[in-house]
Design a protein around this motif. Structure first.
Motif, mmCIF file in Angstrom:
data_model
loop_
_atom_site.group_PDB
_atom_site.id
_atom_site.type_symbol
_atom_site.label_atom_id
_atom_site.label_comp_id
_atom_site.label_asym_id
_atom_site.label_seq_id
_atom_site.Cartn_x
_atom_site.Cartn_y
_atom_site.Cartn_z
ATOM 1 N N ALA A 332 0.854 -1.038 -0.215
ATOM 2 C CA ALA A 332 -0.189 -0.099 -0.136
ATOM 3 C C ALA A 332 0.795 1.338 0.047
ATOM 4 O O ALA A 332 0.651 2.197 -0.596
ATOM 5 N N SER A 333 2.297 1.498 0.474
ATOM 6 C CA SER A 333 2.833 2.708 0.515
ATOM 7 C C SER A 333 3.625 2.377 -0.704
ATOM 8 O O SER A 333 4.224 3.413 -0.932
ATOM 9 N N MET A 334 3.547 1.408 -2.232
ATOM 10 C CA MET A 334 3.704 1.646 -3.184
ATOM 11 C C MET A 334 2.577 1.890 -4.358
ATOM 12 O O MET A 334 1.890 2.245 -4.004
ATOM 13 N N LYS A 335 3.628 2.005 -5.130
ATOM 14 C CA LYS A 335 2.531 1.944 -6.361
ATOM 15 C C LYS A 335 3.393 1.516 -7.644
ATOM 16 O O LYS A 335 4.214 0.611 -7.741
ATOM 17 N N PRO A 336 2.649 1.070 -8.647
ATOM 18 C CA PRO A 336 2.899 0.357 -10.251
ATOM 19 C C PRO A 336 4.070 0.934 -10.761
ATOM 20 O O PRO A 336 3.837 1.853 -10.879
ATOM 21 N N GLY A 337 4.697 0.132 -11.601
ATOM 22 C CA GLY A 337 5.936 0.117 -11.519
ATOM 23 C C GLY A 337 7.223 0.390 -11.214
ATOM 24 O O GLY A 337 8.303 0.562 -11.528
ATOM 25 N N ASP A 338 6.997 0.382 -9.619
ATOM 26 C CA ASP A 338 8.041 1.039 -8.753
ATOM 27 C C ASP A 338 9.178 -0.736 -8.804
ATOM 28 O O ASP A 338 8.028 -1.789 -9.098
ATOM 29 N N ARG A 339 10.744 -0.661 -9.079
ATOM 30 C CA ARG A 339 11.055 -1.516 -8.451
ATOM 31 C C ARG A 339 11.409 -1.922 -7.094
ATOM 32 O O ARG A 339 12.090 -0.910 -6.544
ATOM 33 N N THR A 340 11.392 -3.350 -6.468
ATOM 34 C CA THR A 340 12.232 -3.166 -5.128
ATOM 35 C C THR A 340 12.493 -4.578 -4.937
ATOM 36 O O THR A 340 12.677 -5.262 -5.793
ATOM 37 N N LYS A 341 13.356 -5.549 -4.030
ATOM 38 C CA LYS A 341 14.045 -6.113 -3.390
ATOM 39 C C LYS A 341 12.820 -6.966 -2.930
ATOM 40 O O LYS A 341 11.664 -6.869 -2.070
ATOM 41 N N LEU A 342 12.483 -8.348 -3.354
ATOM 42 C CA LEU A 342 11.872 -8.930 -2.841
ATOM 43 C C LEU A 342 13.061 -10.348 -2.818
ATOM 44 O O LEU A 342 13.348 -11.047 -3.561
ATOM 45 N N THR A 343 12.125 -10.995 -1.067
ATOM 46 C CA THR A 343 13.348 -11.979 -0.821
ATOM 47 C C THR A 343 12.347 -13.142 0.038
ATOM 48 O O THR A 343 11.055 -12.331 0.093
ATOM 49 N N TYR A 344 13.276 -14.453 -0.293
ATOM 50 C CA TYR A 344 11.651 -15.387 -0.204
ATOM 51 C C TYR A 344 12.579 -16.944 -0.322
ATOM 52 O O TYR A 344 13.688 -16.260 -0.381
#
Length: 360
Positions: A332-344
């Protein structure tokens, strides 16, 4: 307080107390009669100015109430009551999705009418807890509210809440903006939609049954938010925590309402998404430990990043993910198109991937 424990009441109202402070002047003694006379004149001027400032504030309140209250209505959905704000001169009224529930026909009472008016649902968007209904006929005296710029809302700003607390239509109370940019999740029980909503306006005004979907208004007479949520204090038996209420910002209200009115539905949510279906998993101590991926949308953000069903998401950007709610709040604090790191994790091993967020 655990902010994740926030529930939307079907009907709420912000209420706060009005305080008019007195001025205190402290002057030193210089052993001069002329100085004492000067101090007396200053004190007399200050004392005269205090009631004048209070009268000016009262005049502002009266002006705003006169301008905006005709735009605030009471909505009856079956046996439930809520509030709404007239959005345009065609009879569209914006309110909370949890106020309309699963109904399509409503009775609406305006500030100037005793007889209720028929209205129908245009569309509901539970993901943002917003909905639009439309009056079958627009009576005289009902006019659209003006919506303000949410980005200009400041902490400490005086706001008035208008709505129908406990069925008392056309009620007005006041408080201040306590914070901006809050991300909260409303409960799905007690009438809430379970939505996670970002960038909300926090107010010192309490949310009580009756005012959800009403108007939070600044002293310029502009609607800056739609009162929606009240914080829940587990220490008080899950009753409302006094002085902690939340309103959906006017910018999001306009974005959603404009799309519903033009297209009959929301076509561009502006809400970031990973493109997965997930569930919360727990560790050996039965504590929430991440979000297990149940399904990955073909071509979605997670799919493009190589995430597969069975993976467990534990972090998004710099935010630890322990539950499906914490993942929703991070998104909810981000926007479509934002790039970020996903850890799984996969088969016990931790992996990271760069992900470009999609749209919900």
């Amino acid at each position: 307080m655990d902010v994740s424990r926030i529930r939307a009441f079907r009907l709420g109202v912000p209420v706060a107390a009005l305080l008019v402070g007195s001025l205190l002047f402290v002057a030193g003694c210089f052993g001069s009669d002329s100085g004492a006379g000067s101090r007396g004149e200053e004190e007399g001027t200050a004392q005269a100015a205090a009631p004048s400032a209070a009268n000016d504030l009262q005049d502002d309140y009266l002006r705003v109430i006169k301008d905006v209250l005709p735009s605030v209505v009471q909505i009856q959905a079956g046996n439930d009551l809520g509030s709404g704000v007239v959005y345009d001169d065609r009879g569209h009224v914006v309110t909370n999705a949890h106020v309309v529930g699963d109904r399509e026909d409503f009775r609406v009472t305006t500030a100037h009418s005793e007889e209720s008016l028929a209205a129908k649902l245009v569309s509901s968007y539970p993901e943002q807890d917003l909905a639009v209904i439309k009056l079958d006929q627009v009576p005289e005296g009902v006019r659209p509210a003006g919506f303000g710029d949410s980005s200009k809302v400041e902490v400490g700003q005086i706001v008035l809440a208008m709505g129908s607390p406990l069925g008392l239509s056309s009620s007005v109370t006041q408080g201040i903006v306590s914070a901006t940019g809050r991300t909260v999740t409303e409960g799905s029980s007690g009438g809430g939609t379970g939505a996670t909503i970002g960038n909300m306006v926090q107010t010192s005004a309490a949310i009580n049954p009756g005012n959800s979907g009403g108007a939070l208004v600044n002293l310029d007479g502009r609607v800056v938010g739609i009162p929606t949520l009240a914080a829940i204090d587990p220490g008080l038996g899950d009753s409302a925590a006094p002085g902690i209420g939340f309103a959906i910002p006017a910018s999001m209200v306009k974005t959603v309402a404009d799309q519903i009115i033009e297209h009959g539905r929301v076509t561009d949510s502006g809400r970031a998404a990973l493109g997965i279906t997930g569930r919360t998993v727990v560790d050996d101590s039965f504590r929430p430990a991440g979000v297990a991926v149940v399904e990955v949308s073909n071509g979605g953000a997670a799919d493009r990043a190589g995430v597969r069903p069975g993976d467990v998401i534990v972090r998004l950007g710099d935010t630890d993910v322990t539950t499906i709610t914490s993942l929703a709040e991070a998104l909810a604090s981000m926007k479509p198109g934002d790039r970020t790191k996903l850890t799984y994790t996969r088969d016990g091993d931790e992996h990271t991937a760069e992900v470009t967020l999609g749209e919900q």
